[in-house]
Design a protein around this motif. Structure first.
Motif, PDB file in Angstrom:
ATOM      1  N   UNK A 287      27.448  44.659  23.278  1.00  0.00           N
ATOM      2  CA  UNK A 287      27.420  45.892  24.086  1.00  0.00           C
ATOM      3  C   UNK A 287      28.502  45.874  25.182  1.00  0.00           C
ATOM      4  N   UNK A 288      29.245  46.972  25.264  1.00  0.00           N
ATOM      5  CA  UNK A 288      30.262  47.112  26.326  1.00  0.00           C
ATOM      6  C   UNK A 288      29.784  48.212  27.264  1.00  0.00           C
ATOM      7  N   UNK A 289      29.396  47.814  28.482  1.00  0.00           N
ATOM      8  CA  UNK A 289      28.857  48.802  29.432  1.00  0.00           C
ATOM      9  C   UNK A 289      29.914  49.824  29.818  1.00  0.00           C
ATOM     10  N   UNK A 290      31.102  49.349  30.084  1.00  0.00           N
ATOM     11  CA  UNK A 290      32.205  50.278  30.361  1.00  0.00           C
ATOM     12  C   UNK A 290      33.510  49.568  30.068  1.00  0.00           C
ATOM     13  N   UNK A 291      34.510  50.380  29.848  1.00  0.00           N
ATOM     14  CA  UNK A 291      35.823  49.837  29.491  1.00  0.00           C
ATOM     15  C   UNK A 291      36.870  50.749  30.100  1.00  0.00           C
ATOM     16  N   UNK A 292      37.866  50.170  30.747  1.00  0.00           N
ATOM     17  CA  UNK A 292      38.856  51.022  31.393  1.00  0.00           C
ATOM     18  C   UNK A 292      40.225  50.357  31.310  1.00  0.00           C
ATOM     19  N   UNK A 293      41.190  51.125  30.870  1.00  0.00           N
ATOM     20  CA  UNK A 293      42.559  50.623  30.838  1.00  0.00           C
ATOM     21  C   UNK A 293      43.330  51.272  31.980  1.00  0.00           C
ATOM     22  N   UNK A 294      43.964  50.469  32.789  1.00  0.00           N
ATOM     23  CA  UNK A 294      44.725  51.021  33.927  1.00  0.00           C
ATOM     24  C   UNK A 294      45.969  50.182  34.143  1.00  0.00           C
ATOM     25  N   UNK A 295      46.939  50.706  34.898  1.00  0.00           N
ATOM     26  CA  UNK A 295      48.135  49.896  35.176  1.00  0.00           C
ATOM     27  C   UNK A 295      47.753  48.706  36.062  1.00  0.00           C
ATOM     28  N   UNK A 296      48.331  47.559  35.811  1.00  0.00           N
ATOM     29  CA  UNK A 296      48.091  46.408  36.686  1.00  0.00           C
ATOM     30  C   UNK A 296      48.806  46.654  38.008  1.00  0.00           C
ATOM     31  N   UNK A 297      48.245  46.116  39.076  1.00  0.00           N
ATOM     32  CA  UNK A 297      48.898  46.325  40.375  1.00  0.00           C
ATOM     33  C   UNK A 297      48.947  45.020  41.154  1.00  0.00           C
ATOM     34  N   UNK A 298      49.512  45.132  42.349  1.00  0.00           N
ATOM     35  CA  UNK A 298      49.728  43.952  43.176  1.00  0.00           C
ATOM     36  C   UNK A 298      48.405  43.280  43.540  1.00  0.00           C
ATOM     37  N   UNK A 299      47.371  44.104  43.660  1.00  0.00           N
ATOM     38  CA  UNK A 299      46.072  43.552  44.007  1.00  0.00           C
ATOM     39  C   UNK A 299      45.606  42.563  42.931  1.00  0.00           C
ATOM     40  N   UNK A 300      45.879  42.909  41.657  1.00  0.00           N
ATOM     41  CA  UNK A 300      45.517  41.999  40.570  1.00  0.00           C
ATOM     42  C   UNK A 300      46.252  40.672  40.723  1.00  0.00           C
ATOM     43  N   UNK A 301      47.536  40.772  41.046  1.00  0.00           N
ATOM     44  CA  UNK A 301      48.339  39.557  41.221  1.00  0.00           C
ATOM     45  C   UNK A 301      47.768  38.725  42.355  1.00  0.00           C
ATOM     46  N   UNK A 302      47.471  39.410  43.441  1.00  0.00           N
ATOM     47  CA  UNK A 302      46.954  38.730  44.625  1.00  0.00           C
ATOM     48  C   UNK A 302      45.646  38.013  44.311  1.00  0.00           C
ATOM     49  N   UNK A 303      44.742  38.739  43.660  1.00  0.00           N
ATOM     50  CA  UNK A 303      43.442  38.145  43.343  1.00  0.00           C
ATOM     51  C   UNK A 303      43.601  36.971  42.388  1.00  0.00           C
ATOM     52  N   UNK A 304      44.517  37.131  41.439  1.00  0.00           N
ATOM     53  CA  UNK A 304      44.711  36.063  40.478  1.00  0.00           C
ATOM     54  C   UNK A 304      45.259  34.814  41.182  1.00  0.00           C
ATOM     55  N   UNK A 305      46.295  35.027  42.001  1.00  0.00           N
ATOM     56  CA  UNK A 305      46.914  33.884  42.683  1.00  0.00           C
ATOM     57  C   UNK A 305      45.950  33.190  43.620  1.00  0.00           C
ATOM     58  N   UNK A 306      45.314  33.958  44.483  1.00  0.00           N
ATOM     59  CA  UNK A 306      44.443  33.329  45.465  1.00  0.00           C
ATOM     60  C   UNK A 306      43.165  32.841  44.797  1.00  0.00           C
ATOM     61  N   UNK A 307      42.742  33.538  43.742  1.00  0.00           N
ATOM     62  CA  UNK A 307      41.562  33.098  42.994  1.00  0.00           C
ATOM     63  C   UNK A 307      41.792  31.756  42.329  1.00  0.00           C
ATOM     64  N   UNK A 308      42.960  31.598  41.706  1.00  0.00           N
ATOM     65  CA  UNK A 308      43.283  30.323  41.066  1.00  0.00           C
ATOM     66  C   UNK A 308      43.263  29.181  42.070  1.00  0.00           C
ATOM     67  N   UNK A 309      43.844  29.471  43.244  1.00  0.00           N
ATOM     68  CA  UNK A 309      43.912  28.418  44.241  1.00  0.00           C
ATOM     69  C   UNK A 309      42.529  28.039  44.721  1.00  0.00           C
ATOM     70  N   UNK A 310      41.669  29.048  44.849  1.00  0.00           N
ATOM     71  CA  UNK A 310      40.301  28.770  45.265  1.00  0.00           C
ATOM     72  C   UNK A 310      39.629  27.826  44.283  1.00  0.00           C
ATOM     73  N   UNK A 311      39.873  28.068  42.977  1.00  0.00           N
ATOM     74  CA  UNK A 311      39.254  27.233  41.954  1.00  0.00           C
ATOM     75  C   UNK A 311      39.761  25.795  42.049  1.00  0.00           C
ATOM     76  N   UNK A 312      41.066  25.676  42.283  1.00  0.00           N
ATOM     77  CA  UNK A 312      41.655  24.336  42.348  1.00  0.00           C
ATOM     78  C   UNK A 312      41.099  23.516  43.509  1.00  0.00           C
ATOM     79  N   UNK A 313      40.781  24.206  44.620  1.00  0.00           N
ATOM     80  CA  UNK A 313      40.348  23.491  45.827  1.00  0.00           C
ATOM     81  C   UNK A 313      39.081  22.672  45.591  1.00  0.00           C
TER      82      UNK A 313
END
Ligand SMILES: Nc1ncnc2c1ncn2[C@@H]1O[C@H](COP(=O)(O)OP(=O)(O)OP(=O)(O)O)[C@@H](O)[C@H]1O
Ligand SMILES: [Mg+2]
Lengths: 313, 268
Positions: A287-313
């Protein structure tokens, strides 16, 4: 290359035994808008304060307009405008008096100060507040005055530490529009912000800081392409099924990220991936509750970068 | 030890002063003062008036003569000095603390070509101005009571200025290490009030117990009173120059302290 307005080499800021900025290197060129991004406590304000000569450099070298900030602060400060993170207007004076008194600190002749103050009230849409005592202004109006005040001396370099925090959408767009105008007229800017849309719109280049170190640098578009690709596919699917769902589509998935229970897939080929995923979900009965395709933005980059670092810590 | 080093860091360096900008800082403070001066002056001047009435006209009836003067003649000139002292001291503690603390006015100024040394010097001059102004206002009141006996009184602003400048310095030193508003209570209780009571305002310091009679000599208030009293009665002597010299020396020797200490508090 254009002349550099700010040059930081192995710049370090230490408070007692805590190192807030750990040897960063960057250059800001004339006429560009340079962004400092990073989560709370990353060291953005610490860097900004060193640039406008408030906070002494602990180690390394910091040159502004080719002059060492530690020895040439007075000259340098005459050519910069500062919007600090926390307002420091004169609360007991009126809006008009605030501007005139501040112009005095730049030794501006009185008639010129009055002309500039008038221009700034118009520029920041504050004309009808001219006689109001600052203490009684709303937070957003104070912020606008702080930004306007930073423009009094027609600075060649503007330092903006979270300039639009607390502004309503109208005022924020007004400020963005004004800043773009200033950029067109050749003002160099250093901008720190938590609004990634703001950074995306205004910054030519930026760095992402984390715990006083530079995680990543580049132009906004460049960073998006490097880390996420152009598209983001958001999927509301049970976390346990994420793995199966992605199986066989790894070739298209450039990166992925969990946001709460949602899965976000980054890709250069959004439409194709979306089709494949829905196909697979239907075939497997996921089951897919919702699905949305949108342009990637800087916020995605930011979350990915800082999220990765959080995991590494 | 580390802490003390931070407190006095840079004390041997030459201050980074630009006098035109120092005056801009003074101007800023005057502009704010202009908005509240009426309420302010009234408040600051009612208190010495009350002392003049209570002590001078009330208690004074029971005192025959002090140093050849009626009690009110003895007291009035000293109250000029003490009211100046209080106005400067309030301004340079509560006032300056507010400007450097939650108002962040100092922080705003130093983002311009103004240096922190300019800001603190501007504060010192403003505190001095305010003390002298209040002293002069009280001098006029004293004159209206017919207690000024000599044109030498016109020189009163000289000892006043030196004295309140030393109070600007002392107050700012305290302000630079004050953790909060409450701590100013200690400053007034331990330093300012004892000076007011024992430095020759209400009675000659010779009446103090022998063991502590030397103490008032170490206070600016005592030396200012020693000069202002003869000025009002036209009984000036060469020895008054020594008091002026003491006050000037105090300012010269201590003025570097607040510049350094306020800067070290605010700039990290
Ligand atoms: N005066 C100070 N004394 C001690 N530590 C400080 C001081 N100022 C800042 N810090 C510390 O330095 C680090 C960086 O702070 P800074 O203000 O530069 O962060 P920031 O990136 O601007 O964060 P925010 O997004 O919250 O504004 C933080 O851990 C902060 O606690
Ligand atoms: Mg910050």
């Amino acid at each position: 290359m254009r002349r550099s307005v700010i040059a930081a080499r192995n710049l370090v800021k230490r408070f007692a035994d805590f190192e807030a900025v750990k040897g960063v290197n960057f250059t800001v060129c004339g006429g560009e808008c340079f962004g400092l991004l990073g989560p709370n406590g990353a060291g953005k304000t610490s860097i900004a304060k060193m640039i406008y000569g408030f906070s002494p450099v602990t180690a390394g070298k910091l040159e502004v307009f080719g002059e060492d900030i530690m020895t040439g602060a007075r000259n340098i400060k005459a050519k910069i405008g500062v919007v600090p993170q926390e307002d420091n207007l004169d609360p007991e004076l009126t809006v008009w008096e605030n501007l005139l008194v501040y112009a005095g600190y730049f030794r501006m002749p009185k008639d010129m100060a009055q002309r500039r103050a008038g221009d700034i009230l118009a520029f920041m849409d504050l004309q009808d507040k001219s006689g109001a005592v600052v203490e009684q202004l709303s937070g957003g109006l104070k912020r606008r005055l702080t930004i306007g005040r930073a423009l009094l001396n027609q600075p060649a370099l503007l330092i903006l530490d979270e300039p639009t925090t607390g502004l309503d959408p109208y005022a924020r767009h007004l400020v963005w529009q004004r800043l773009k105008k200033l950029k067109e007229s050749g003002t160099t800017m250093l901008l720190t912000t938590h609004y990634l849309e703001e950074a995306g719109q205004l910054c030519d280049r930026l760095i992402v800081l984390y715990h006083g170190e530079i995680l990543e640098r580049g132009a906004p578009r460049e960073l998006i392409e490097r880390h996420t690709g152009n598209d983001a596919l958001e999927l509301g699917v049970e976390p346990a099924r994420h793995g199966v769902l992605m199986e066989g589509n790894e070739d298209l998935i450039k990166a992925r990220q969990m946001l709460g229970d949602d899965l976000v897939l980054f890709t250069g080929h959004g439409r194709e991936l979306a089709e494949r995923i829905s196909g697979r979900a239907a075939a497997l009965g996921i089951p897919v509750r919702h699905q949305r395709l949108r342009p990637a933005n800087l916020e995605d980059v930011f979350l990915k970068l800082t999220g990765e670092t959080l995991k590494e810590d | 030890m580390v802490k003390r080093k931070q407190l006095f860091n840079g004390i041997t360096a030459i201050p980074d002063l630009s006098w035109p900008l120092v005056m801009k800082v003074v101007y800023r403070n005057l502009l704010v003062f202009k908005k509240t001066w009426k309420a302010n002056i009234m408040f600051n001047f009612i208190e010495p008036m009350l002392y003049l009435w209570a002590m001078g006209f009330g208690l004074g009836v029971y005192v025959s003569q002090i140093e050849g003067l009626s009690y009110i003649d003895f007291l009035a000139p000293a109250l000029i000095a003490s009211s100046a002292m209080f106005s400067t001291t309030y301004e340079m503690t509560y006032g300056s603390f507010t400007r450097m603390g939650h108002q962040k006015v100092f922080q705003g100024m130093v983002a311009t070509p103004v240096s922190m040394d300019d800001v603190v010097m501007g504060e010192i001059l403003y505190g001095t101005f305010k003390g002298v102004l209040y002293g002069i206002v009280f001098l006029i009141v004293v004159a209206l009571f017919g207690l000024v006996k000599s044109p030498w009184a016109l020189l009163t602003p000289v000892p006043l200025a030196l004295m309140v400048m030393s109070f600007s310095v002392m107050s700012l030193v305290w302000t630079s290490i004050a953790p909060n508003y409450d701590s100013f209570g200690y400053f007034f209780t331990l330093l300012i009030s004892p000076m007011f009571l024992f430095a020759g305002v209400f009675f000659p310091v010779d009446n103090l117990p022998a063991g502590i009679r030397f103490l008032p000599w170490f206070t600016p208030l005592y030396h200012a009173v020693e000069v202002i009293r003869p000025l009002l009665h036209g009984k000036v002597a060469w020895s008054n120059l020594a008091d002026l010299g003491w006050l000037a020396a105090f300012v010269v020797l201590t003025i570097r302290l607040p510049l350094t200490m306020v800067k070290n508090r605010l700039i990290q």
